[in-house]
Design a protein around this motif. Structure first.
Motif, PDB file in Angstrom:
ATOM      1  N   HIS A 237       0.836  -1.193   0.000  1.00 31.09           N
ATOM      2  CA  HIS A 237       0.000   0.000   0.000  1.00 31.09           C
ATOM      3  C   HIS A 237       0.877   1.252   0.000  1.00 31.09           C
ATOM      4  CE1 HIS A 237      -2.932   2.982   1.575  1.00 31.09           C
ATOM      5  NE2 HIS A 237      -3.738   2.302   0.798  1.00 31.09           N
ATOM      6  N   TRP A 238       0.584   2.176  -0.955  1.00 27.97           N
ATOM      7  CA  TRP A 238       1.338   3.432  -1.078  1.00 27.97           C
ATOM      8  C   TRP A 238       0.362   4.600  -1.159  1.00 27.97           C
ATOM      9  CZ3 TRP A 238       6.727   3.707  -1.180  1.00 27.97           C
ATOM     10  CH2 TRP A 238       7.393   2.487  -1.319  1.00 27.97           C
ATOM     11  N   LYS A 239       0.826   5.752  -0.665  1.00 35.70           N
ATOM     12  CA  LYS A 239       0.082   7.005  -0.774  1.00 35.70           C
ATOM     13  C   LYS A 239       0.834   7.937  -1.719  1.00 35.70           C
ATOM     14  CE  LYS A 239      -1.841   6.722   3.905  1.00 35.70           C
ATOM     15  NZ  LYS A 239      -1.925   7.384   5.246  1.00 35.70           N
ATOM     16  N   LEU A 240       0.128   8.439  -2.727  1.00 31.10           N
ATOM     17  CA  LEU A 240       0.729   9.309  -3.736  1.00 31.10           C
ATOM     18  C   LEU A 240       0.176  10.720  -3.579  1.00 31.10           C
ATOM     19  CD1 LEU A 240       0.899   6.306  -4.863  1.00 31.10           C
ATOM     20  CD2 LEU A 240       0.948   7.333  -7.135  1.00 31.10           C
ATOM     21  N   TYR A 241       1.063  11.724  -3.692  1.00 34.62           N
ATOM     22  CA  TYR A 241       0.693  13.123  -3.516  1.00 34.62           C
ATOM     23  C   TYR A 241       1.052  13.921  -4.767  1.00 34.62           C
ATOM     24  CZ  TYR A 241       0.438  11.725   1.394  1.00 34.62           C
ATOM     25  OH  TYR A 241       0.135  11.092   2.572  1.00 34.62           O
ATOM     26  N   ASP A 242       0.156  14.891  -5.080  1.00 35.79           N
ATOM     27  CA  ASP A 242       0.335  15.754  -6.254  1.00 35.79           C
ATOM     28  C   ASP A 242       0.511  14.891  -7.512  1.00 35.79           C
ATOM     29  OD1 ASP A 242       0.578  17.942  -7.831  1.00 35.79           O
ATOM     30  OD2 ASP A 242       2.533  18.587  -7.063  1.00 35.79           O
ATOM     31  N   VAL A 243      -0.599  14.224  -7.873  1.00 36.96           N
ATOM     32  CA  VAL A 243      -0.561  13.194  -8.906  1.00 36.96           C
ATOM     33  C   VAL A 243      -1.065  13.757 -10.239  1.00 36.96           C
ATOM     34  CG1 VAL A 243      -1.386  10.891  -9.563  1.00 36.96           C
ATOM     35  CG2 VAL A 243      -0.937  11.429  -7.156  1.00 36.96           C
ATOM     36  N   LYS A 244      -0.400  13.325 -11.296  1.00 36.14           N
ATOM     37  CA  LYS A 244      -0.827  13.659 -12.655  1.00 36.14           C
ATOM     38  C   LYS A 244      -0.854  12.364 -13.468  1.00 36.14           C
ATOM     39  CE  LYS A 244       0.618  16.258 -16.756  1.00 36.14           C
ATOM     40  NZ  LYS A 244       1.648  17.162 -17.324  1.00 36.14           N
ATOM     41  N   ILE A 245      -2.034  12.075 -14.103  1.00 40.24           N
ATOM     42  CA  ILE A 245      -2.201  10.827 -14.849  1.00 40.24           C
ATOM     43  C   ILE A 245      -2.507  11.166 -16.309  1.00 40.24           C
ATOM     44  CG2 ILE A 245      -3.464   8.651 -15.018  1.00 40.24           C
ATOM     45  CD1 ILE A 245      -4.282   9.022 -12.101  1.00 40.24           C
ATOM     46  N   ARG A 246      -1.680  10.622 -17.192  1.00 45.82           N
ATOM     47  CA  ARG A 246      -1.913  10.772 -18.647  1.00 45.82           C
ATOM     48  C   ARG A 246      -2.378   9.429 -19.184  1.00 45.82           C
ATOM     49  NH1 ARG A 246       3.378  12.216 -21.324  1.00 45.82           N
ATOM     50  NH2 ARG A 246       2.025  12.232 -23.174  1.00 45.82           N
ATOM     51  N   THR A 247      -3.573   9.389 -19.759  1.00 48.47           N
ATOM     52  CA  THR A 247      -4.119   8.173 -20.350  1.00 48.47           C
ATOM     53  C   THR A 247      -4.117   8.328 -21.865  1.00 48.47           C
ATOM     54  OG1 THR A 247      -5.559   7.880 -18.422  1.00 48.47           O
ATOM     55  CG2 THR A 247      -6.083   6.607 -20.394  1.00 48.47           C
ATOM     56  N   LEU A 248      -3.490   7.376 -22.561  1.00 45.33           N
ATOM     57  CA  LEU A 248      -3.313   7.449 -24.011  1.00 45.33           C
ATOM     58  C   LEU A 248      -4.184   6.410 -24.695  1.00 45.33           C
ATOM     59  CD1 LEU A 248       0.598   7.732 -24.011  1.00 45.33           C
ATOM     60  CD2 LEU A 248      -1.055   9.598 -24.089  1.00 45.33           C
ATOM     61  N   GLN A 249      -4.995   6.861 -25.654  1.00 44.99           N
ATOM     62  CA  GLN A 249      -5.830   5.979 -26.467  1.00 44.99           C
ATOM     63  C   GLN A 249      -5.643   6.370 -27.922  1.00 44.99           C
ATOM     64  OE1 GLN A 249      -9.830   6.404 -25.047  1.00 44.99           O
ATOM     65  NE2 GLN A 249      -9.431   5.283 -23.110  1.00 44.99           N
ATOM     66  N   GLY A 250      -4.677   5.694 -28.559  1.00 39.32           N
ATOM     67  CA  GLY A 250      -4.346   6.060 -29.931  1.00 39.32           C
ATOM     68  C   GLY A 250      -3.730   7.451 -29.972  1.00 39.32           C
ATOM     69  N   LEU A 251      -4.362   8.347 -30.758  1.00 40.76           N
ATOM     70  CA  LEU A 251      -3.872   9.715 -30.844  1.00 40.76           C
ATOM     71  C   LEU A 251      -4.516  10.619 -29.803  1.00 40.76           C
ATOM     72  CD1 LEU A 251      -3.858  10.128 -34.745  1.00 40.76           C
ATOM     73  CD2 LEU A 251      -1.931   9.572 -33.234  1.00 40.76           C
ATOM     74  N   ARG A 252      -5.451  10.087 -29.041  1.00 45.63           N
ATOM     75  CA  ARG A 252      -6.114  10.884 -28.021  1.00 45.63           C
ATOM     76  C   ARG A 252      -5.364  10.776 -26.689  1.00 45.63           C
ATOM     77  NH1 ARG A 252     -12.303   9.464 -27.587  1.00 45.63           N
ATOM     78  NH2 ARG A 252     -12.080  11.188 -26.090  1.00 45.63           N
ATOM     79  N   GLU A 253      -5.365  11.860 -25.928  1.00 46.85           N
ATOM     80  CA  GLU A 253      -4.678  11.907 -24.639  1.00 46.85           C
ATOM     81  C   GLU A 253      -5.571  12.592 -23.621  1.00 46.85           C
ATOM     82  OE1 GLU A 253      -0.736  13.976 -22.585  1.00 46.85           O
ATOM     83  OE2 GLU A 253      -0.790  13.646 -24.759  1.00 46.85           O
ATOM     84  N   GLU A 254      -5.727  11.953 -22.461  1.00 46.70           N
ATOM     85  CA  GLU A 254      -6.546  12.509 -21.390  1.00 46.70           C
ATOM     86  C   GLU A 254      -5.668  12.710 -20.150  1.00 46.70           C
ATOM     87  OE1 GLU A 254     -10.386  11.267 -18.585  1.00 46.70           O
ATOM     88  OE2 GLU A 254      -9.929  10.130 -20.420  1.00 46.70           O
ATOM     89  N   ILE A 255      -5.738  13.911 -19.566  1.00 48.32           N
ATOM     90  CA  ILE A 255      -4.908  14.253 -18.411  1.00 48.32           C
ATOM     91  C   ILE A 255      -5.810  14.469 -17.198  1.00 48.32           C
ATOM     92  CG2 ILE A 255      -3.277  15.909 -17.439  1.00 48.32           C
ATOM     93  CD1 ILE A 255      -2.290  16.485 -20.253  1.00 48.32           C
ATOM     94  N   THR A 256      -5.446  13.802 -16.096  1.00 52.44           N
ATOM     95  CA  THR A 256      -6.188  13.914 -14.839  1.00 52.44           C
ATOM     96  C   THR A 256      -5.227  14.311 -13.742  1.00 52.44           C
ATOM     97  OG1 THR A 256      -7.671  12.149 -15.578  1.00 52.44           O
ATOM     98  CG2 THR A 256      -7.718  12.732 -13.232  1.00 52.44           C
ATOM     99  N   ARG A 257      -5.644  15.276 -12.897  1.00 60.24           N
ATOM    100  CA  ARG A 257      -4.810  15.718 -11.773  1.00 60.24           C
ATOM    101  C   ARG A 257      -5.542  15.449 -10.463  1.00 60.24           C
ATOM    102  NH1 ARG A 257      -0.565  18.996 -13.449  1.00 60.24           N
ATOM    103  NH2 ARG A 257      -0.710  19.749 -15.616  1.00 60.24           N
ATOM    104  N   LYS A 258      -4.795  14.946  -9.484  1.00 63.03           N
ATOM    105  CA  LYS A 258      -5.338  14.672  -8.161  1.00 63.03           C
ATOM    106  C   LYS A 258      -4.317  15.063  -7.103  1.00 63.03           C
ATOM    107  CE  LYS A 258      -8.217  10.773  -9.647  1.00 63.03           C
ATOM    108  NZ  LYS A 258      -8.555   9.339  -9.421  1.00 63.03           N
ATOM    109  N   ASN A 259      -4.832  15.582  -5.983  1.00 65.78           N
ATOM    110  CA  ASN A 259      -3.922  15.944  -4.888  1.00 65.78           C
ATOM    111  C   ASN A 259      -3.436  14.720  -4.107  1.00 65.78           C
ATOM    112  OD1 ASN A 259      -4.122  18.725  -5.429  1.00 65.78           O
ATOM    113  ND2 ASN A 259      -6.012  18.877  -4.214  1.00 65.78           N
ATOM    114  N   PHE A 260      -4.266  13.681  -4.044  1.00 66.48           N
ATOM    115  CA  PHE A 260      -3.910  12.517  -3.241  1.00 66.48           C
ATOM    116  C   PHE A 260      -4.547  11.272  -3.854  1.00 66.48           C
ATOM    117  CE2 PHE A 260      -5.269   9.558   0.124  1.00 66.48           C
ATOM    118  CZ  PHE A 260      -4.026   9.185   0.637  1.00 66.48           C
TER     119      PHE A 260
END
Length: 394
Positions: A237-260
């Motif tokens: 189990h890990w806790k992540l802080y100031d997180v940024k997630i890039r999800t790639l689907q072909g040429l499309r890119e989705e960016i999600t930001r979370k504090n925790f």
């Protein structure tokens, strides 16, 4: 006219009783033939000399180790109960490590004594062959090999945890607390990277997690800080802080930001804070599990653990080999007494231990298979034992 009575016949014994009697008779005969008075005499001499030599040499080793490090123990304020448990684990570890040497010395010492007292001559004058003389030595080696394997596989690794912790805290103070630029594969197609990890607070900085499918990047996660949760029930189990997630689907890119983010990542601080001699603290099942995980992650230090695993199987077999060599060297009565045989035995033991060290170094630092490096000393000394055995038969 009276009818002649037929003589009564004893009823046949019940099959179960007859079968049971035969079984008891078989085991009694087997036990009597396997452990005759001659066998018990040799086994008692063998095991008595073996354990006495361990007690004597390890006692001296404990005294020298304490004398050498007593100033460090005093400076670092080592507690008395810690010292007690340290040496309680120190004794079985080094006894098992040099078990082959103790076997060799014990065989040569008591066999030379028997030969000097003409007991070997008396035994052979009754028709006992050299092969029959070897049997109680092999029976003793079976007991010692089983004991050595069990201690080295299950008991000593658990004690080594406390022993190494005590050494790092009060003797060397070299426990690793930092790790830089750690990259490892935590799952199939999942690569983790930590720029800096602090072992004291179990926190990492500038963390990234990349997930691949069919060699294509499908997800890229970054976090400024990652914290290992020691209180969680989940092992990874890990806790992540100031997180940024890039999800790639072909040429499309989705960016999600979370504090925790709470997450389960299949890695632990000990995976990248490797301590010296860590392989000694793992049981056989734990060693296999660790080797598989490190192979999955592409780690480069897996050969050290593979070598330790194979050595735990190869080392107990040295009892059979060195017992046969020791008997072949010392069963004859020599003019100079046991000195020459004992000196030759110690030289061969030192050669065996040196060969173990050299083959381990080659396996770790080169492309030698660990299983070959672990068994190479046994293979070479088996050839020596066979040659000496045939020579002794003549």
């Amino acid at each position: 006219m009276t009818k002649d009575l037929e003589p009564t016949r004893n009823p046949a014994p019940l099959p179960t009783r007859e079968g049971g009697g035969r079984v008891r008779s078989f085991f009694f005969t087997f036990k009597r033939n396997l452990f005759s008075r001659f066998d018990r005499y040799i086994i008692a001499k063998f095991l008595g000399t073996y354990f006495f030599s361990i007690l004597l040499i390890i006692s001296i080793a404990v005294v020298f180790d304490f004398s050498e490090h007593s100033d460090k123990f005093t400076m670092n304020h080592a507690p008395l109960d810690g010292l007690f448990y340290y040496y309680l684990n120190f004794i079985p570890f080094y006894s098992n490590l040099f078990s082959a040497l103790f076997v060799f010395i014990a065989v040569i010492f008591f066999t030379s004594k028997l030969a000097e007292n003409s007991e070997i001559i008396a035994m052979m004058s009754t028709g006992i062959s050299f092969g029959r003389l070897l049997r109680p030595y092999m029976l003793s080696s079976v007991l010692l090999a089983i004991l050595s394997f069990y201690l080295g596989s299950e008991v000593i690794p658990r004690g080594s945890v406390k022993r190494l912790e005590f050494e790092m805290q009060y003797k060397s103070r070299k426990k690793p607390q930092m790790a830089e630029h750690v990259q490892l594969q935590v799952d199939t197609g999942v690569i983790a990277y930590i720029d800096h990890f602090d072992g004291q607070v179990k926190s990492g900085y500038r963390f990234s997690l990349d997930k691949f499918q069919n060699k294509s990047l499908v997800s890229h996660l970054t976090a400024q800080r990652i914290q290992y949760d020691t209180l969680a029930d989940e092992r990874y189990h890990w806790k992540l802080y100031d997180v940024k997630i890039r999800t790639l689907q072909g040429l499309r890119e989705e960016i999600t930001r979370k504090n925790f983010v709470d997450s389960v990542i299949y890695m632990e601080p000990k995976d990248f804070l490797a301590t010296k001699n860590q392989q000694e603290t793992l049981t056989n099942s734990e060693l296999l599990d660790y080797i598989e995980r490190q192979r999955l992650r592409g780690s480069g230090n897996v050969k050290v653990f593979e070598m330790e695993y194979h050595k735990r199987f190869a080392a107990p077999f040295a009892s059979f080999i060195l017992s046969a060599i020791g008997l072949s060297l010392s069963f004859r009565k020599r003019k100079g007494g046991m000195g020459a045989a004992l000196g030759l035995g110690i030289a061969l033991s030192a050669t065996y231990i040196m060969l173990q060290t050299v083959s381990s170094t080659f396996a770790i630092n080169s492309n030698w298979p660990p299983i070959l490096a672990a068994w190479l000393p046994n293979i070479l000394f088996t050839l020596i034992a066979v040659w000496l055995y045939r020579r002794s038969l003549k």
